[in-house]
Design a protein around this motif. Sequence first.
Motif, PDB file in Angstrom:
ATOM      1  N   VAL A 127      55.508 -21.239-107.712  1.00 31.26           N
ATOM      2  CA  VAL A 127      55.744 -21.626-109.105  1.00 31.26           C
ATOM      3  C   VAL A 127      55.959 -20.358-109.919  1.00 31.26           C
ATOM      4  CG1 VAL A 127      54.857 -22.818-111.136  1.00 31.26           C
ATOM      5  CG2 VAL A 127      54.304 -23.678-108.848  1.00 31.26           C
ATOM      6  N   PHE A 128      57.166 -20.214-110.467  1.00 31.78           N
ATOM      7  CA  PHE A 128      57.530 -19.044-111.265  1.00 31.78           C
ATOM      8  C   PHE A 128      57.750 -19.497-112.705  1.00 31.78           C
ATOM      9  CE2 PHE A 128      60.655 -15.906-112.878  1.00 31.78           C
ATOM     10  CZ  PHE A 128      59.886 -14.766-112.715  1.00 31.78           C
ATOM     11  N   LYS A 129      57.014 -18.886-113.625  1.00 28.47           N
ATOM     12  CA  LYS A 129      56.982 -19.349-115.010  1.00 28.47           C
ATOM     13  C   LYS A 129      57.377 -18.225-115.959  1.00 28.47           C
ATOM     14  CE  LYS A 129      53.711 -21.940-117.947  1.00 28.47           C
ATOM     15  NZ  LYS A 129      52.334 -22.498-117.955  1.00 28.47           N
ATOM     16  N   ILE A 130      58.143 -18.575-117.004  1.00 31.55           N
ATOM     17  CA  ILE A 130      58.622 -17.593-117.977  1.00 31.55           C
ATOM     18  C   ILE A 130      58.436 -18.162-119.380  1.00 31.55           C
ATOM     19  CG2 ILE A 130      60.563 -16.146-118.688  1.00 31.55           C
ATOM     20  CD1 ILE A 130      61.908 -16.960-115.990  1.00 31.55           C
ATOM     21  N   ASP A 131      57.901 -17.365-120.281  1.00 30.45           N
ATOM     22  CA  ASP A 131      57.858 -17.739-121.695  1.00 30.45           C
ATOM     23  C   ASP A 131      59.222 -17.458-122.312  1.00 30.45           C
ATOM     24  OD1 ASP A 131      55.209 -18.534-121.642  1.00 30.45           O
ATOM     25  OD2 ASP A 131      54.445 -16.560-122.195  1.00 30.45           O
ATOM     26  N   LEU A 132      59.832 -18.482-122.903  1.00 33.03           N
ATOM     27  CA  LEU A 132      61.154 -18.353-123.513  1.00 33.03           C
ATOM     28  C   LEU A 132      61.179 -19.098-124.849  1.00 33.03           C
ATOM     29  CD1 LEU A 132      63.486 -19.084-120.442  1.00 33.03           C
ATOM     30  CD2 LEU A 132      63.128 -16.865-121.523  1.00 33.03           C
ATOM     31  N   PRO A 133      61.949 -18.607-125.816  1.00 33.55           N
ATOM     32  CA  PRO A 133      62.117 -19.369-127.060  1.00 33.55           C
ATOM     33  C   PRO A 133      62.806 -20.702-126.773  1.00 33.55           C
ATOM     34  CG  PRO A 133      62.879 -17.093-127.313  1.00 33.55           C
ATOM     35  CD  PRO A 133      62.649 -17.310-125.855  1.00 33.55           C
ATOM     36  N   LEU A 146      59.799 -21.925-119.267  1.00 30.54           N
ATOM     37  CA  LEU A 146      60.596 -22.380-118.132  1.00 30.54           C
ATOM     38  C   LEU A 146      59.727 -22.246-116.889  1.00 30.54           C
ATOM     39  CD1 LEU A 146      63.105 -23.211-116.533  1.00 30.54           C
ATOM     40  CD2 LEU A 146      63.853 -20.810-116.592  1.00 30.54           C
ATOM     41  N   THR A 147      59.443 -23.376-116.257  1.00 30.14           N
ATOM     42  CA  THR A 147      58.629 -23.394-115.043  1.00 30.14           C
ATOM     43  C   THR A 147      59.492 -23.874-113.889  1.00 30.14           C
ATOM     44  OG1 THR A 147      56.620 -23.869-116.310  1.00 30.14           O
ATOM     45  CG2 THR A 147      56.551 -24.286-113.941  1.00 30.14           C
ATOM     46  N   THR A 194      71.893 -25.935-116.233  1.00 36.80           N
ATOM     47  CA  THR A 194      71.585 -25.759-117.651  1.00 36.80           C
ATOM     48  C   THR A 194      70.416 -26.666-118.016  1.00 36.80           C
ATOM     49  OG1 THR A 194      73.184 -27.465-118.300  1.00 36.80           O
ATOM     50  CG2 THR A 194      73.962 -25.185-118.243  1.00 36.80           C
ATOM     51  N   LEU A 195      69.652 -26.251-119.006  1.00 37.63           N
ATOM     52  CA  LEU A 195      68.548 -27.079-119.475  1.00 37.63           C
ATOM     53  C   LEU A 195      68.179 -26.675-120.888  1.00 37.63           C
ATOM     54  CD1 LEU A 195      65.057 -26.080-118.045  1.00 37.63           C
ATOM     55  CD2 LEU A 195      66.965 -24.493-118.304  1.00 37.63           C
ATOM     56  N   GLU A 196      67.477 -27.572-121.559  1.00 37.21           N
ATOM     57  CA  GLU A 196      66.969 -27.299-122.896  1.00 37.21           C
ATOM     58  C   GLU A 196      65.466 -27.088-122.816  1.00 37.21           C
ATOM     59  OE1 GLU A 196      66.824 -29.182-127.434  1.00 37.21           O
ATOM     60  OE2 GLU A 196      67.647 -30.347-125.760  1.00 37.21           O
ATOM     61  N   ILE A 197      64.998 -25.980-123.360  1.00 37.24           N
ATOM     62  CA  ILE A 197      63.569 -25.680-123.383  1.00 37.24           C
ATOM     63  C   ILE A 197      63.007 -26.118-124.727  1.00 37.24           C
ATOM     64  CG2 ILE A 197      61.870 -23.812-123.404  1.00 37.24           C
ATOM     65  CD1 ILE A 197      63.588 -22.371-121.368  1.00 37.24           C
ATOM     66  N   THR A 198      61.970 -26.927-124.680  1.00 33.71           N
ATOM     67  CA  THR A 198      61.382 -27.474-125.903  1.00 33.71           C
ATOM     68  C   THR A 198      59.923 -27.084-126.095  1.00 33.71           C
ATOM     69  OG1 THR A 198      60.809 -29.523-124.721  1.00 33.71           O
ATOM     70  CG2 THR A 198      62.935 -29.462-125.871  1.00 33.71           C
ATOM     71  N   LEU A 233      64.383 -27.082-105.678  1.00 36.52           N
ATOM     72  CA  LEU A 233      63.957 -26.366-106.879  1.00 36.52           C
ATOM     73  C   LEU A 233      63.799 -27.365-108.021  1.00 36.52           C
ATOM     74  CD1 LEU A 233      63.443 -23.427-107.981  1.00 36.52           C
ATOM     75  CD2 LEU A 233      65.756 -23.571-108.946  1.00 36.52           C
ATOM     76  N   ILE A 234      62.644 -27.305-108.684  1.00 38.19           N
ATOM     77  CA  ILE A 234      62.349 -28.143-109.844  1.00 38.19           C
ATOM     78  C   ILE A 234      62.225 -27.233-111.056  1.00 38.19           C
ATOM     79  CG2 ILE A 234      60.698 -29.747-110.879  1.00 38.19           C
ATOM     80  CD1 ILE A 234      59.872 -30.534-108.029  1.00 38.19           C
ATOM     81  N   ALA A 235      62.910 -27.571-112.146  1.00 36.52           N
ATOM     82  CA  ALA A 235      62.864 -26.779-113.373  1.00 36.52           C
ATOM     83  C   ALA A 235      62.385 -27.660-114.516  1.00 36.52           C
ATOM     84  CB  ALA A 235      64.239 -26.193-113.690  1.00 36.52           C
ATOM     85  N   ASN A 236      61.210 -27.332-115.052  1.00 37.31           N
ATOM     86  CA  ASN A 236      60.609 -28.111-116.146  1.00 37.31           C
ATOM     87  C   ASN A 236      60.604 -29.611-115.847  1.00 37.31           C
ATOM     88  OD1 ASN A 236      60.230 -25.718-117.436  1.00 37.31           O
ATOM     89  ND2 ASN A 236      61.384 -26.225-119.272  1.00 37.31           N
ATOM     90  N   GLY A 237      60.206 -29.937-114.625  1.00 41.86           N
ATOM     91  CA  GLY A 237      60.062 -31.333-114.232  1.00 41.86           C
ATOM     92  C   GLY A 237      61.331 -31.998-113.742  1.00 41.86           C
ATOM     93  N   LYS A 238      62.472 -31.312-113.819  1.00 45.96           N
ATOM     94  CA  LYS A 238      63.739 -31.883-113.368  1.00 45.96           C
ATOM     95  C   LYS A 238      64.167 -31.229-112.060  1.00 45.96           C
ATOM     96  CE  LYS A 238      68.598 -32.452-114.703  1.00 45.96           C
ATOM     97  NZ  LYS A 238      69.631 -32.155-115.741  1.00 45.96           N
TER      98      LYS A 238
END
Length: 285
Positions: A195-201, A257-258, A249-253, A224-229
């Motif tokens: 699990v690789f996690k990044i703080d992003l705006p 980003l996990t 592509t994804l939207e971070i809310t 690979l799963i990104a933010n549950g997707k």
Amino acid sequence: MTTAVDKIEPHSTLTFRSSLWDGPAHRTSSYIGPIKYTSPFLHVPAFYCIGNGSVFLNNYEAELPYFPINYKTNPDRWIKSADYVLAWRMENHHDQPDLERSYERIHSGIAYSLYQRRKTDKAIAWQKQSFDQLLYDFQPAGAPPQANSITVEPNICYREHGYGWVTVSNRNGQYNNATEELPDRDFVTDHFDGVFKIDLPNGQYQVKVQFASSPTPKPVRLNLIANGKKVISNRILPTQNDLVIHSYTLEITDGQLTQIIYVKQEKRFESKWQWSSCYIKRIED
């Protein structure tokens, strides 16, 4: 004791501290009166992990082989570095020096408190940065990085940097000598999930991930799963030395980003993932 469940970040780990769950000194409850023969609050911490992908590390079932989900290694190594601590009916929290030193109290209720592991100054500074694009180079410790990249070694911890690994594992870094002429010939690898996690705006992002393949008896099925997707589903990698690229592509809310990487295995240790790089670019509104 469940009023703070919304304070747990997704994909976190939780443990508890308690002087007594239901000992002779605590046989009453302001809500249900005298307590006899039962432990009504024993499974309360599990409520903090419902629906957010988090794990209660003290669940005894994971230590017993006849339950479907088991720990891969001794859970003590994770408990000591848990993201959250639920402290219940403790007479004096100052008797737990590591709580004061390593954790911040983020909620208090009747007879309990919830603690969150403190982020380092480096991680806090990372959250305040602004950028248009990022390149993470996954590699062995001490290896030369790609130009204008952020080095990700096997033991880079998310809590310390604002980016990094959440899982505790025996990851290691390796080189692929067959692709030595390429700048991203090295990678981080493991048999177990990572699990690789990044703080992003918050915002829209394009993410390009790159993986290394190498000669294997059986094809590696990468996920690979990104933010549950699920953005990669059982992708079969080449059985020779190669580099595989995937973009999404994804939207971070929620400011994070996990990414969860794993390989489908019929037998334990049959195959492993090899993550080479991760490029992130913000998409203008």
